[in-house]
Each structure stands twice: as structure tokens, then as C-alpha cells.
Design a protein around this motif. Structure first.
Motif, PDB file in Angstrom:
ATOM      1  N   LEU A 281      21.987 -52.996  -1.797  1.00  0.00           N
ATOM      2  CA  LEU A 281      23.552 -52.788  -1.806  1.00  0.00           C
ATOM      3  C   LEU A 281      23.789 -51.476  -0.989  1.00  0.00           C
ATOM      4  N   GLY A 282      22.867 -50.533  -1.197  1.00  0.00           N
ATOM      5  CA  GLY A 282      22.968 -49.334  -0.664  1.00  0.00           C
ATOM      6  C   GLY A 282      23.064 -49.096   0.683  1.00  0.00           C
ATOM      7  N   SER A 283      22.299 -47.937   1.367  1.00  0.00           N
ATOM      8  CA  SER A 283      22.278 -47.845   2.679  1.00  0.00           C
ATOM      9  C   SER A 283      21.346 -48.790   3.481  1.00  0.00           C
ATOM     10  N   ALA A 284      21.284 -49.057   4.700  1.00  0.00           N
ATOM     11  CA  ALA A 284      20.364 -49.893   5.151  1.00  0.00           C
ATOM     12  C   ALA A 284      18.921 -49.517   5.013  1.00  0.00           C
ATOM     13  N   VAL A 285      18.076 -50.384   4.765  1.00  0.00           N
ATOM     14  CA  VAL A 285      16.653 -50.244   4.672  1.00  0.00           C
ATOM     15  C   VAL A 285      15.896 -50.617   5.806  1.00  0.00           C
ATOM     16  N   PHE A 286      16.256 -51.603   6.495  1.00  0.00           N
ATOM     17  CA  PHE A 286      15.410 -52.082   7.489  1.00  0.00           C
ATOM     18  C   PHE A 286      16.358 -51.988   8.812  1.00  0.00           C
ATOM     19  N   PRO A 287      15.764 -51.614  10.060  1.00  0.00           N
ATOM     20  CA  PRO A 287      16.336 -51.493  11.527  1.00  0.00           C
ATOM     21  C   PRO A 287      17.118 -52.911  11.820  1.00  0.00           C
ATOM     22  N   ALA A 288      17.879 -52.529  12.599  1.00  0.00           N
ATOM     23  CA  ALA A 288      18.908 -53.668  12.852  1.00  0.00           C
ATOM     24  C   ALA A 288      18.004 -54.797  13.567  1.00  0.00           C
ATOM     25  N   ARG A 289      18.194 -56.013  13.460  1.00  0.00           N
ATOM     26  CA  ARG A 289      17.306 -57.131  14.185  1.00  0.00           C
ATOM     27  C   ARG A 289      15.855 -57.121  14.110  1.00  0.00           C
ATOM     28  N   SER A 290      15.328 -56.497  12.959  1.00  0.00           N
ATOM     29  CA  SER A 290      14.044 -56.270  12.614  1.00  0.00           C
ATOM     30  C   SER A 290      13.362 -57.268  11.738  1.00  0.00           C
ATOM     31  N   ILE A 291      13.911 -58.245  11.170  1.00  0.00           N
ATOM     32  CA  ILE A 291      13.293 -59.138  10.076  1.00  0.00           C
ATOM     33  C   ILE A 291      13.465 -60.589  10.594  1.00  0.00           C
ATOM     34  N   ASP A 292      12.383 -61.261  10.370  1.00  0.00           N
ATOM     35  CA  ASP A 292      12.401 -62.712  10.808  1.00  0.00           C
ATOM     36  C   ASP A 292      12.889 -63.656   9.748  1.00  0.00           C
ATOM     37  N   ILE A 303      23.923 -60.282  -7.469  1.00  0.00           N
ATOM     38  CA  ILE A 303      24.508 -59.429  -6.536  1.00  0.00           C
ATOM     39  C   ILE A 303      26.141 -59.457  -6.767  1.00  0.00           C
ATOM     40  N   TRP A 304      26.562 -60.714  -7.058  1.00  0.00           N
ATOM     41  CA  TRP A 304      27.885 -60.943  -7.463  1.00  0.00           C
ATOM     42  C   TRP A 304      28.309 -60.402  -8.982  1.00  0.00           C
ATOM     43  N   SER A 305      27.200 -60.575  -9.788  1.00  0.00           N
ATOM     44  CA  SER A 305      27.589 -60.011 -11.252  1.00  0.00           C
ATOM     45  C   SER A 305      27.591 -59.010 -11.328  1.00  0.00           C
ATOM     46  N   TYR A 306      26.794 -57.970 -10.493  1.00  0.00           N
ATOM     47  CA  TYR A 306      26.669 -56.633 -10.889  1.00  0.00           C
ATOM     48  C   TYR A 306      27.487 -55.491  -9.537  1.00  0.00           C
ATOM     49  N   ALA A 307      28.483 -56.345  -9.382  1.00  0.00           N
ATOM     50  CA  ALA A 307      29.199 -55.815  -8.001  1.00  0.00           C
ATOM     51  C   ALA A 307      29.999 -54.461  -8.458  1.00  0.00           C
ATOM     52  N   ASP A 308      29.911 -53.366  -7.606  1.00  0.00           N
ATOM     53  CA  ASP A 308      30.868 -52.434  -7.890  1.00  0.00           C
ATOM     54  C   ASP A 308      32.007 -52.638  -7.356  1.00  0.00           C
ATOM     55  N   GLY A 309      33.062 -52.889  -8.089  1.00  0.00           N
ATOM     56  CA  GLY A 309      34.435 -53.241  -7.544  1.00  0.00           C
ATOM     57  C   GLY A 309      34.515 -54.787  -7.179  1.00  0.00           C
ATOM     58  N   SER A 310      35.124 -54.959  -5.981  1.00  0.00           N
ATOM     59  CA  SER A 310      35.418 -56.472  -5.773  1.00  0.00           C
ATOM     60  C   SER A 310      34.204 -57.456  -5.550  1.00  0.00           C
ATOM     61  N   ARG A 311      33.968 -58.426  -6.343  1.00  0.00           N
ATOM     62  CA  ARG A 311      32.906 -59.208  -6.298  1.00  0.00           C
ATOM     63  C   ARG A 311      32.984 -59.853  -4.998  1.00  0.00           C
ATOM     64  N   PRO A 312      33.806 -60.425  -4.576  1.00  0.00           N
ATOM     65  CA  PRO A 312      33.833 -61.041  -3.167  1.00  0.00           C
ATOM     66  C   PRO A 312      33.360 -60.267  -1.887  1.00  0.00           C
ATOM     67  N   ALA A 313      34.036 -58.882  -2.008  1.00  0.00           N
ATOM     68  CA  ALA A 313      33.818 -57.958  -1.061  1.00  0.00           C
ATOM     69  C   ALA A 313      32.380 -57.297  -1.107  1.00  0.00           C
ATOM     70  N   THR A 314      31.681 -57.321  -2.275  1.00  0.00           N
ATOM     71  CA  THR A 314      30.418 -56.839  -2.339  1.00  0.00           C
ATOM     72  C   THR A 314      29.341 -57.911  -1.896  1.00  0.00           C
ATOM     73  N   VAL A 315      29.664 -59.266  -2.355  1.00  0.00           N
ATOM     74  CA  VAL A 315      28.615 -60.077  -1.823  1.00  0.00           C
ATOM     75  C   VAL A 315      28.726 -60.099  -0.051  1.00  0.00           C
ATOM     76  N   GLN A 316      30.127 -59.983   0.485  1.00  0.00           N
ATOM     77  CA  GLN A 316      30.201 -60.139   1.735  1.00  0.00           C
ATOM     78  C   GLN A 316      29.255 -59.105   2.730  1.00  0.00           C
ATOM     79  N   ARG A 317      29.476 -58.088   1.877  1.00  0.00           N
ATOM     80  CA  ARG A 317      28.798 -56.552   2.296  1.00  0.00           C
ATOM     81  C   ARG A 317      27.171 -56.951   2.278  1.00  0.00           C
ATOM     82  N   PHE A 318      26.760 -57.371   1.412  1.00  0.00           N
ATOM     83  CA  PHE A 318      25.379 -57.858   1.512  1.00  0.00           C
ATOM     84  C   PHE A 318      25.088 -58.827   2.329  1.00  0.00           C
TER      85      PHE A 318
END
Length: 499
Positions: A281-292, A303-318
Motif C-alpha cells: 500500500l506504500g509507494s510502487a515497488v515494481f515498474p509499470a507494466r512489468s508483472i505478468d 488490505i480491507w481490514s487494516y486500511a488507513d482511512g476509508s476501506r473502499p478507497a484503500t482497496v481501490q488504491r491497491f
């Protein structure tokens, strides 16, 4: 013997940041400086963000620059103990193959922490303070790094500045210290028994792999929340993926350590196996379009349960981040628990009260020496009331219910959150931080589609009938408010999302 005539100066500490003041302080001693680097086996945690090898590199660089002779000894993290000083002394002996023997006659201890200094004094050592009250301590400087305050560069010794710059440790420290999910020592909760989790992941790996193996695409394969690396071991053994890169990301320090241990023991045949300890959930770990292929197994509910703030927004960001790093034609395979198809449906839940004790009400489990033993003795009905108290507080959910003729009336999703968790006795306090039924299969599918994925027709919600038949149905029943039987709902999902 004068203090300045000592053969050694023992300088215990975590030594994440070396300061200009420390360099000037140590320069005055014509002695070998023994840097006892504590928590040397910890890194990527709030309490210990910097790996030992980076700390050691900065110490050696400072020693050359200042002109002092140093020995750097890593000390494995230990629980709080009155024997800390003795443990450190023995670690120095072991780290030098018993060639360096520290004792009060040849060693001065440099330490500014009164509680620690007292432990060395009790062993007969003379102790001098390092930083006076008007000086920034190293941890103060590290927190400046975490805050993005560039004044840390004025206080840190150039050796630390150089190592931090070359290895981009300032960004790493900000990510670790400010992580909203991971605790001080690299775990999700302080009450989690990671041995139980590790055993469960190992046991379930074969079953989960059989479910998902036909959807995994060769190339760069990423397992987020890889636990002990058991799934990656199965991929490693599959000839289809012998030329693939296998990448595991695990946030919990205890589980990440097991992954690294497996690799060191040669349990992977593929040379291209890599592990990261990171919160995705932090900064990007892998470059864009690099994982198959991205695998998330028993992860998204966390991810839902330990969301920092809005749970729907957190899982969407993920999900958005997964889509960003997925290559064209790539796939996200998500296998996890989920809520029932009709989460808001009002149901009547009847629970067995003859299979254990029925105290007057819930207790404060944190005050008990053995919470698991207490929960184990409760009836299913009594566990419900204990769960309600702990779940509301730990997961920050309403969990509303009413009683009618000794039966419970509540949302179907809430009923299933209890029923699917009631037997997690060993990790009760940890599990009550998590909400299994926050989203149902349709909800998770919408999250994936909003990110840009296309849902494969093979995706489905499904019910774990073994759990229903062996754990739930013998002690519970569901009905409508008019008394009609309610079928047990779906409990799990297999979501195949393609780009």
C-alpha cells in the motif's frame, strides 16, 4: 587506569544514524571502539528500519574518516531483559571468535540511556554519557528523515549521509516509520502468533495452488503476501515456470525471515527468486507494466481490514496499483474469503450453548494470561458475545444485533463474520482486527473492474463446505425472521482479473 587509557570503548545501540557529535565524542579516545549494533537481525520495521549491513557500512566509513579503530558486532534482538548488558558482552565475544574479551578493567561503556547504563554499571563497568540533553539523539535525527525534514543532513555524519543517499535509505525510512499497517517490530498486530500462521500457510499451499495454477502466466510472477513462500515453492517445481522470475512480497518480518531462510537453504531451484519485505500500500515497488502474474492468496481481506482511512478507497488504491504494474495480457489471481451475496439480509442466528461455559458476559481478554485457554472453554453462544465486544473494538465495525427469544437477529454478513472466525482460538485477538465479509464477490469484482481489469468468466464465489459441515452447521443454524431455513452462503472467492 584513567578512562582515556582503556583498551576498548563499548558503544551499544541500534546505530541507524551516526551523528557529527558522536564522531567528535569518539575521536577523543585512543581505544578500539566496539560498536555493538543491537537488533541487527531486524530491518524494514518502525523500530529498526535500516538493515545491519547498511549500518555497518556507515560505521566503517565514519571510522576511516575520523581516524578511529572500530570493531562492528551485530547483536540479535532480544526481548526486554535485565541481562541485556551481559548478553551484549557475550555477543562481542562470539562475534570475534572469543578473541576480544571485554571486562571492567579494559573497557569503558559509552551510553546515554540511563536504564541501559545502569545494567552495565551493575556488572562493574564505568559508563560515560554520549549526548547531553541539548544535543539531538540519533533517533531524533532518524525521525527527521521520516518527516522529510532535510535538516537531518546537518546533524548526521557525512558517512551516514553518503550511505543513505547511495542506497536511497531516506525514502526507505519514511516508508517504514510512517507505515499505517505494520507495527514497531514488523507485524500486523502484536497478538498474532506467526508460527500458527506459518503452519497454516504451508498446509494450505497445495490446495490453493491446484485452484489457481491454470490461470498463472509465465514471466514475472509476483506473490503478494507470500507468507512462508510455500506457493512460490510449488511454482518453482512446475516445469512451465522454470524460466520465470519468482517474486515474493511479505509485510510481516517473521514470515519474510522464513522466506529468506528457505532460499538460503537451497529450497528453490530457480536462481531468479527474490523476496521483499514491503507493504504494497506504500509507494510502487515494481515498474509499470512489468508483472505478468500477480497472486494474492488470503490477502485482500487484510488490505480491507487494516486500511488507513476509508476501506473502499484503500482497496481501490491497491487494485489500481496492481493494474499499473500488470503487463498487457497479464493477470491478477485473487483467492480469498468474501462476504455473502446478500450481506444486508436480516437473519436469525441460533447458537449452541451446551458445548461450553456460559459466563455472564464478555471479559477483557488482554488482561488474561492465556486468552486462548479462556476462549476454548466457552460455548459457541458465549463466544458470540465475546466476539461482538472484541470485533467492534479491534476491527472498528458496528456489528449490531438484537436478541429475540434467546436467538440473535443480525445482518447475514455479520453472522458469517462470526461463524467463520469462532474457531480461531489461538489468534483470537489478532483475528478480531479483520473483517472477512467487508465486501462480497460482486464488490471485489467491481473494485477490479474500476481499476481497469476484465473479469475472466472462470471467476466465481464458492462455499467451503468442509468448514460449513464440520465447524459451523453442527453448532449453528440460520433462518429468516419468519422461521424459514436460510441456506449457508458463499464464503470464498476466486477472482481472475486480466489486463
Amino acid at each position: 587506569m584513567r578512562l582515556t587509557d582503556m583498551e576498548y570503548v563499548l558503544f551499544p545501540g541500534r546505530h541507524h544514524v551516526l551523528t557529527r557529535f558522536q564522531a567528535e565524542f569518539l575521536r577523543r579516545y585512543d581505544a578500539t571502539i566496539v560498536w555493538a549494533v543491537t537488533s541487527a537481525n531486524h530491518h524494514t520495521t518502525k523500530r529498526n528500519p535500516v538493515p545491519f549491513d547498511r549500518r555497518e557500512a556507515a560505521i566503517e566509513r565514519l571510522s576511516v574518516a575520523v581516524g578511529i579503530r572500530s570493531l562492528v558486532i551485530g547483536v540479535v534482538d532480544t526481548p526486554p531483559t535485565d541481562d541485556f548488558a551481559d548478553v551484549t558482552i557475550k555477543a562481542v565475544e562470539a562475534g570475534t571468535d572469543d578473541q576480544v574479551q571485554l571486562d571492567p578493567s579494559n573497557t569503558l561503556v559509552a551510553c546515554s540511556t540511563p536504564e541501559v547504563a545502569k545494567l552495565y554499571e551493575q556488572l562493574g563497568y564505568q559508563v560515560v554519557g554520549v549526548e547531553p540533553d541539548d544535543q539531538h539523539r540519533p533517533w531524533d535525527v532518524l525521525l527527521m528523515v521520516a518527516e522529510g525534514n532535510d535538516d537531518w543532513r546537518k546533524l548526521a555524519h557525512p558517512a551516514t549521509v553518503d550511505v543513505f543517499d547511495r542506497y536511497h535509505l531516506d525514502a526507505h525510512i519514511r516508508r517504514c516509520v510512517n507505515d499505517p499497517v505494520v507495527g514497531d517490530d514488523g507485524g500486523l498486530t502484536t497478538t498474532r502468533d506467526y508460527k500458527t500462521y506459518a503452519d497454516a500457510f504451508e498446509t494450505a499451499a497445495d490446495r490453493k495452488w491446484l485452484q489457481i495454477k491454470d490461470f498463472v502466466r509465465p514471466g514475472r510472477i509476483l506473490d503478494i503476501g507470500c507468507a512462508t513462500g510455500a506457493t512460490l515453492q510449488l511454482i518453482d517445481a512446475d516445469p512451465r515456470f522454470h524460466e520465470s522470475d519468482l517474486i515474493g512480497v511479505e509485510v510481516a518480518r517473521h514470515l519474510y525471515a522464513e522466506c529468506v531462510h528457505k532460499k538460503e537453504q537451497g529450497l528453490f531451484h530457480n536462481p531468479n527468486v527474490y523476496f521483499y519485505q514491503r507493504n504494497m500500500l506504500g509507494s510502487a515497488v515494481f515498474p509499470a507494466r512489468s508483472i505478468d502474474s500477480t497472486l494474492t492468496l488470503a490477502l485482500t481481506h487484510e488490505i480491507w481490514s487494516y486500511a488507513d482511512g476509508s476501506r473502499p478507497a484503500t482497496v481501490q488504491r491497491f487494485a489500481d496499483a496492481l493494474f499499473a504494474h500488470t503487463a498487457p495480457g497479464g493477470v491478477w489471481v485473487n483467492s480469498d474469503v468474501c462476504g455473502p451475496g446478500e450481506p444486508e439480509r436480516s437473519v436469525v442466528l441460533e447458537l449452541d450453548d451446551s458445548d461450553g461455559a456460559n459466563p455472564d458476559g464478555p471479559v477483557e481478554l488482554e488482561a488474561l494470561a492465556e486468552p486462548a485457554a479462556y476462549i476454548s472453554k466457552l460455548s459457541t453462544r458465549a463466544r458470540f458475545f465475546q466476539f461482538a465486544q472484541d470485533f467492534r473494538r479491534n476491527a472498528s465495525v458496528p456489528f449490531e444485533y438484537s436478541e429475540r427469544d434467546g436467538k440473535l437477529v443480525l445482518r447475514l454478513a455479520d453472522a458469517m463474520d462470526f461463524l467463520t472466525r469462532k474457531d480461531y482460538v489461538d489468534n483470537w485477538l489478532s483475528e478480531t482486527h479483520e473483517q472477512f465479509c467487508g465486501l462480497n464477490f460482486a464488490g471485489w469484482s467491481e473494485v477490479a473492474k474500476r481499476a481497469g481489469f476484465t473479469i475472466d468468466p472462470a471467476s466465481k464465489a464458492w462455499r467451503n463446505d468442509w468448514v460449513i459441515n464440520n465447524r459451523i452447521a453442527p453448532v449453528a443454524s440460520l433462518s429468516t425472521v419468519t422461521g424459514d431455513t436460510v441456506d449457508w452462503p458463499d464464503t470464498h472467492q476466486l477472482l481472475i482479473a486480466r489486463r
